[in-house]
Design a protein around this motif. Structure first.
Motif, short mmCIF file in Angstrom:
data_model
loop_
_atom_site.label_atom_id
_atom_site.label_comp_id
_atom_site.label_asym_id
_atom_site.label_seq_id
_atom_site.Cartn_x
_atom_site.Cartn_y
_atom_site.Cartn_z
N VAL A 128 0.83 -1.21 0.00
CA VAL A 128 0.00 0.00 0.00
C VAL A 128 0.87 1.26 0.00
O VAL A 128 0.51 2.27 -0.61
CB VAL A 128 -0.95 -0.01 1.21
N LEU A 129 2.02 1.19 0.68
CA LEU A 129 2.91 2.35 0.76
C LEU A 129 3.90 2.42 -0.39
O LEU A 129 4.79 3.27 -0.38
CB LEU A 129 3.66 2.32 2.10
N ASP A 130 3.75 1.52 -1.37
CA ASP A 130 4.61 1.52 -2.56
C ASP A 130 6.10 1.44 -2.21
O ASP A 130 6.94 2.12 -2.81
CB ASP A 130 4.35 2.76 -3.42
N GLY A 131 6.41 0.61 -1.21
CA GLY A 131 7.81 0.39 -0.86
C GLY A 131 8.48 1.50 -0.09
O GLY A 131 9.71 1.57 -0.06
N ALA A 132 7.71 2.36 0.56
CA ALA A 132 8.31 3.43 1.35
C ALA A 132 9.20 2.84 2.44
O ALA A 132 8.81 1.88 3.12
CB ALA A 132 7.22 4.29 1.99
N PRO A 133 10.41 3.36 2.63
CA PRO A 133 11.32 2.80 3.63
C PRO A 133 10.89 3.16 5.05
O PRO A 133 10.30 4.22 5.29
CB PRO A 133 12.67 3.42 3.27
N ALA A 134 11.22 2.27 5.97
CA ALA A 134 10.94 2.53 7.38
C ALA A 134 12.02 3.43 7.97
O ALA A 134 13.19 3.40 7.55
CB ALA A 134 10.88 1.22 8.15
N GLN A 135 11.63 4.24 8.95
CA GLN A 135 12.56 5.16 9.59
C GLN A 135 12.90 4.72 11.02
O GLN A 135 14.05 4.83 11.45
CB GLN A 135 11.96 6.56 9.63
N GLN A 136 11.90 4.22 11.74
CA GLN A 136 12.13 3.84 13.14
C GLN A 136 11.24 2.66 13.52
O GLN A 136 10.10 2.55 13.05
CB GLN A 136 11.84 5.02 14.07
N VAL A 137 11.77 1.78 14.36
CA VAL A 137 11.06 0.57 14.77
C VAL A 137 11.11 0.45 16.29
O VAL A 137 12.16 0.66 16.91
CB VAL A 137 11.71 -0.69 14.14
N TYR A 138 9.96 0.10 16.87
CA TYR A 138 9.90 -0.17 18.32
C TYR A 138 9.09 -1.45 18.53
O TYR A 138 8.05 -1.65 17.90
CB TYR A 138 9.22 0.99 19.05
N ALA A 139 9.58 -2.32 19.40
CA ALA A 139 8.91 -3.60 19.62
C ALA A 139 8.98 -4.02 21.08
O ALA A 139 9.96 -3.73 21.78
CB ALA A 139 9.53 -4.68 18.75
N ARG A 159 7.56 3.42 12.11
CA ARG A 159 7.35 4.77 11.57
C ARG A 159 8.06 4.86 10.23
O ARG A 159 9.26 4.60 10.14
CB ARG A 159 7.89 5.84 12.53
N TYR A 160 7.30 5.18 9.20
CA TYR A 160 7.86 5.26 7.85
C TYR A 160 8.27 6.70 7.53
O TYR A 160 7.73 7.66 8.10
CB TYR A 160 6.84 4.78 6.83
N ARG A 161 9.19 6.81 6.61
CA ARG A 161 9.59 8.15 6.15
C ARG A 161 8.39 8.80 5.47
O ARG A 161 7.73 8.19 4.64
CB ARG A 161 10.78 8.05 5.19
N GLY A 162 8.09 10.01 5.87
CA GLY A 162 6.88 10.66 5.39
C GLY A 162 5.83 10.76 6.49
O GLY A 162 4.80 11.43 6.31
N GLY A 163 6.07 10.06 7.63
CA GLY A 163 5.20 10.24 8.79
C GLY A 163 4.15 9.18 9.02
O GLY A 163 3.50 9.15 10.07
N LYS A 164 3.93 8.28 8.08
CA LYS A 164 2.93 7.22 8.28
C LYS A 164 3.42 6.22 9.31
O LYS A 164 4.62 5.95 9.43
CB LYS A 164 2.61 6.54 6.95
#
Length: 260
Positions: A128-139, A159-164
């Protein structure tokens, strides 16, 4: 068409492919080595892979480089009319600007839930995000049900680049359908995709809806519109999961390199 299969249970796919016209299975292998992918690529075969239960990024990247555009990762929920409709609706502005993705997946498969569930949720978000790269991960994870090192439940936020932002809830259950449920939320509405809706009046232990495994094979063989996650998508997914393990261990969010 020459086809190679790399899977934890390769015969499950081979059985469905045998007997189909113009399909030649040149190799079936379990996930104990990456060498079959290189050999299959050299033979000109298209390769259908499951996500590896454990791997080093360098090994996975070498496999992706060898497979090229003939490499597809098995992610059944990405196939079928229902998800196609959801994707088109989101792309067409049906929910406004997409801001948040919420997903859940319960599995009965062995192994830690981060590795055996999260790739299939991330694939839906990636599509859905057309391959947008991830910026930050929390688990966060726990091992309450497993009783040993493998996590039996996990919460993952990306959190993806672009704010999604995507947030996923994963767990283990003997009655699991193994099919994801994902809600896409925009500033004007939301839409939910259930890859395994329960059958009304039917067997409540089995998911209903489309035969996603059959549709995956149809698309893989060229009869459908969806190729499924390619090697680059698999690398994006792998990096997010590795960051999730690091975050669960340290208790802190993990930033991914630019482009990760």
């Amino acid at each position: 068409m020459k086809v190679a299969i790399l899977s934890s249970a390769p015969e499950a796919y081979a059985g469905a492919l045998r007997g189909l016209p113009d399909v030649e299975i040149v190799a079936t292998a379990s996930w104990d080595a990456f060498e079959p992918v290189r050999l299959a690529a050299e033979a000109g075969a298209r390769v259908l892979c499951e996500y590896p239960p454990a791997a080093k990024e360098a090994d996975l990247k070498a496999m992706v480089d060898a497979g090229g555009d003939r490499l597809t990762f098995a992610s059944p929920a990405c196939h079928g009319e229902a998800f196609a409709v959801v994707r088109k609706g989101i792309a067409g502005g049906g929910i406004g600007e997409l801001t948040t993705i919420l997903g859940s997946l319960t599995t009965s498969a062995d192994g830690g839930v981060l590795g055996v569930t999260v790739p299939y949720l991330l694939d839906l978000a990636d599509a859905v995000l057309d391959g947008a790269p991830a910026q930050q991960v929390y688990a966060q994870t726990n091992t309450v049900l497993s009783g040993h090192g493998a996590e039996s439940a996990a919460i993952l936020t990306v959190r993806y680049r672009g704010g999604k932002v995507a947030s996923f809830d994963c767990s283990r259950s003997r009655s699991a359908t193994g099919r994801p449920v994902v809600t896409f939320i925009g500033d004007k509405g939301s839409v939910q995709y259930d890859a395994g809706p329960r059958l009304l009046g039917g067997d409540q232990a089995e998911p209903g809806g489309e035969d996603l495994d059959a549709l995956l094979l149809k698309d893989f063989l060229g009869g459908g519109e969806v190729r499924g996650p390619d090697g680059q998508a698999a690398l994006r997914t792998f990096r997010i999961i590795q960051a999730a393990y690091e975050s669960a261990h340290t208790g802190q969010p993990v930033d991914l390199p630019s482009g990760g």
